[in-house]
Motif scaffolding. Structure first.
Motif, PDB file in Angstrom:
ATOM      1  N   ASN A 111       3.691  50.525-114.757  1.00  0.00           N
ATOM      2  CA  ASN A 111       4.740  50.879-115.703  1.00  0.00           C
ATOM      3  C   ASN A 111       4.800  52.384-115.922  1.00  0.00           C
ATOM      4  OD1 ASN A 111       5.670  51.249-118.787  1.00  0.00           O
ATOM      5  ND2 ASN A 111       6.590  49.394-117.954  1.00  0.00           N
ATOM      6  N   THR A 112       3.648  53.042-115.952  1.00  0.00           N
ATOM      7  CA  THR A 112       3.618  54.497-116.132  1.00  0.00           C
ATOM      8  C   THR A 112       4.283  55.207-114.968  1.00  0.00           C
ATOM      9  OG1 THR A 112       1.557  54.330-117.408  1.00  0.00           O
ATOM     10  CG2 THR A 112       2.114  56.482-116.484  1.00  0.00           C
ATOM     11  N   GLU A 115       8.055  54.938-115.229  1.00  0.00           N
ATOM     12  CA  GLU A 115       8.622  55.856-116.215  1.00  0.00           C
ATOM     13  C   GLU A 115       8.690  57.285-115.682  1.00  0.00           C
ATOM     14  OE1 GLU A 115       9.926  55.152-119.206  1.00  0.00           O
ATOM     15  OE2 GLU A 115       9.695  53.053-118.637  1.00  0.00           O
ATOM     16  N   LEU A 193       8.569  44.437-115.342  1.00  0.00           N
ATOM     17  CA  LEU A 193       9.532  43.716-116.164  1.00  0.00           C
ATOM     18  C   LEU A 193       9.732  44.357-117.533  1.00  0.00           C
ATOM     19  CD1 LEU A 193      11.285  41.124-116.119  1.00  0.00           C
ATOM     20  CD2 LEU A 193       9.340  39.918-117.131  1.00  0.00           C
ATOM     21  N   LEU A 194       8.653  44.852-118.128  1.00  0.00           N
ATOM     22  CA  LEU A 194       8.715  45.378-119.483  1.00  0.00           C
ATOM     23  C   LEU A 194       9.026  46.873-119.485  1.00  0.00           C
ATOM     24  CD1 LEU A 194       5.662  43.443-120.968  1.00  0.00           C
ATOM     25  CD2 LEU A 194       8.091  42.828-121.062  1.00  0.00           C
ATOM     26  N   ARG A 195       9.470  47.363-120.609  1.00  0.00           N
ATOM     27  CA  ARG A 195       9.993  48.732-120.667  1.00  0.00           C
ATOM     28  C   ARG A 195       8.915  49.789-120.880  1.00  0.00           C
ATOM     29  NH1 ARG A 195      15.496  48.162-124.382  1.00  0.00           N
ATOM     30  NH2 ARG A 195      16.572  46.649-123.052  1.00  0.00           N
ATOM     31  N   THR A 196       7.902  49.495-121.666  1.00  0.00           N
ATOM     32  CA  THR A 196       6.896  50.499-122.004  1.00  0.00           C
ATOM     33  C   THR A 196       5.507  49.965-121.703  1.00  0.00           C
ATOM     34  OG1 THR A 196       6.643  49.752-124.299  1.00  0.00           O
ATOM     35  CG2 THR A 196       8.376  51.372-123.835  1.00  0.00           C
ATOM     36  N   GLU A 197       4.562  50.897-121.555  1.00  0.00           N
ATOM     37  CA  GLU A 197       3.183  50.488-121.279  1.00  0.00           C
ATOM     38  C   GLU A 197       2.561  49.789-122.489  1.00  0.00           C
ATOM     39  OE1 GLU A 197       0.270  54.092-121.880  1.00  0.00           O
ATOM     40  OE2 GLU A 197       1.956  54.749-120.642  1.00  0.00           O
ATOM     41  N   SER A 199       4.133  47.692-124.397  1.00  0.00           N
ATOM     42  CA  SER A 199       4.589  46.304-124.280  1.00  0.00           C
ATOM     43  C   SER A 199       3.764  45.551-123.253  1.00  0.00           C
ATOM     44  CB  SER A 199       6.064  46.277-123.895  1.00  0.00           C
ATOM     45  OG  SER A 199       6.867  46.937-124.846  1.00  0.00           O
ATOM     46  N   LYS A 282      14.475  46.956-109.200  1.00  0.00           N
ATOM     47  CA  LYS A 282      14.230  47.805-110.382  1.00  0.00           C
ATOM     48  C   LYS A 282      15.081  49.072-110.305  1.00  0.00           C
ATOM     49  CE  LYS A 282      11.936  48.616-114.197  1.00  0.00           C
ATOM     50  NZ  LYS A 282      12.039  47.741-115.356  1.00  0.00           N
TER      51      LYS A 282
END
Length: 282
Positions: A111-112, A115, A193-197, A199, A282
Motif C-alpha cells: 500500500n505504501t 501511494e 484494495l484499501l486506500r491507506t496503510e 486501513s 489499480k
C-alpha cells in the motif's frame, strides 16, 4: 539570412520511419527476463529496503523476543508448573503466532508503494506481471526466517530442547515460512484494495487476532468449551502449530502437515488471482 535558412531546409531529405527506427534502436534488444529472474530482482529490492531502513527489522527481532519472554513467564507457572516446562509446549506455537502476525506488513508495504506511485512504473516494465507481488513475498520470507531464528535462539537460552534435533527444527521452520508466504497473499490483496496503510493494518489485525489467539498456540483445545473447540480444531493456525510442534518434537504429523499445505495452496489459488486482478486494474 532568412533566405539561406529556407534553402538549407528545402535541401534536407525527409526522414523515413525506417531510418528513424534504426537511429532509436541501435542494436539488438536485451532478452526479456524470465519470471524467476524478475521475481528474484524484486525480492532483492525488498531486501535492500530493509538495508536502507533497518527499523523494519524491529518486528522480526524485538517483537518476537518480547513475545517469548512475556508469555513464558506470564503463563508458565500457572499452566505447566514452571516456565521451563511450559516453553517446551509454547515455543513452537508462539513461533507460528509471531510469524503469522508479521505477515500483515506485506500488505502495508504494498500500500505504501502504491501511494508513492512506484507501481505505475512497475506496470510499464516488460517483465512478468506477478513479479512485483512475488518479489514482495520473497523478501518477506527472509524476514520470517530471521524472526524464527531469533525466537529459537531465545527459546534455547530459556531451556527449550527440541527432541527432533536440527532436522526437525529446520523442517518446522521451512513449513512455517512456506505457509507464511502463502498467507501473505491475503494482505497483498488488502494492500491493493484499501486506500491507506492504516486501513490495511486495522483489517489485518481484525483477521489475525482471532485466528492466532483462538488456536492451540497457548493451551490444549481439549480444555475449551465444545463450541469453541469446533472452531479451534479447524483453524489453519491450529493445524500449522500442531505440525510445527510435532516436527520439532521429532514426530511426523502427516495429517497436520497435509492440512497446513492444503491451507497454503488454498490461499495462493484463491487470493493470488484476486490480487493480480486488482494489481492489473489499480
Amino acid at each position: 539570412m532568412s533566405t539561406a535558412t529556407t534553402t538549407e531546409t528545402k535541401d534536407l531529405a525527409p526522414v523515413s520511419a525506417e531510418s528513424l527506427a534504426a537511429l532509436l534502436v541501435g542494436g539488438a534488444r536485451p532478452p526479456r527476463p524470465s519470471a524467476v529472474s524478475a521475481s528474484l530482482t524484486f525480492g532483492w529490492r525488498a531486501v535492500l529496503k530493509i538495508k536502507h531502513v533497518p527499523e523494519q527489522l524491529f518486528d522480526v527481532t524485538a517483537f518476537p523476543i518480547m513475545m517469548v519472554l512475556m508469555y513464558t513467564y506470564l503463563f508458565g507457572g500457572a499452566l505447566a508448573g514452571s516456565p521451563t516446562e511450559y516453553i517446551q509446549f509454547l515455543l513452537p506455537g508462539i513461533l507460528v503466532m509471531s510469524v503469522v502476525m508479521i505477515t500483515m506488513y506485506t500488505g502495508v508495504s504494498v500500500n505504501t508503494d502504491i501511494e508513492k506511485g512506484v507501481f505505475d512504473r512497475f506496470r510499464s516494465l516488460p517483465v512478468w506481471r506477478p513479479a512485483p507481488m512475488v518479489g514482495y513475498l520473497l523478501g518477506d520470507a527472509l524476514r520470517y526466517t530471521v524472526a524464527s531464528v531469533v525466537m529459537l535462539t531465545v527459546g534455547l537460552i530459556l531451556g527449550y530442547r527440541p527432541d527432533g534435533g536440527a532436522g526437525g527444527v529446520l523442517a518446522g521452520i521451512a513449513l512455517l515460512v512456506l505457509f507464511a508466504f502463502a498467507f501473505s497473499w491475503i494482505w497483498t490483496m488488502f494492500g491493493l484494495l484499501l486506500r491507506t496503510e492504516k486501513s490495511v493494518m486495522g483489517v489485518s489485525m481484525m483477521v489475525i487476532f482471532p485466528l492466532t489467539f483462538l488456536s492451540n498456540v497457548f493451551v490444549d483445545p481439549r480444555t475449551m468449551p465444545g463450541w469453541l473447540q469446533a472452531f479451534v480444531n479447524n483453524s489453519p493456525v491450529t493445524h500449522l502449530a500442531s505440525a510445527v510442534r510435532g516436527l520439532m518434537d521429532g514426530d511426523w504429523p502427516a495429517d497436520e502437515i497435509a492440512w497446513s499445505l492444503g491451507w497454503a495452496a488454498l490461499f495462493v489459488l484463491v487470493f493470488g488471482p484476486v490480487t493480480m486482478r486488482l494489481y492489473n486494474r489499480k
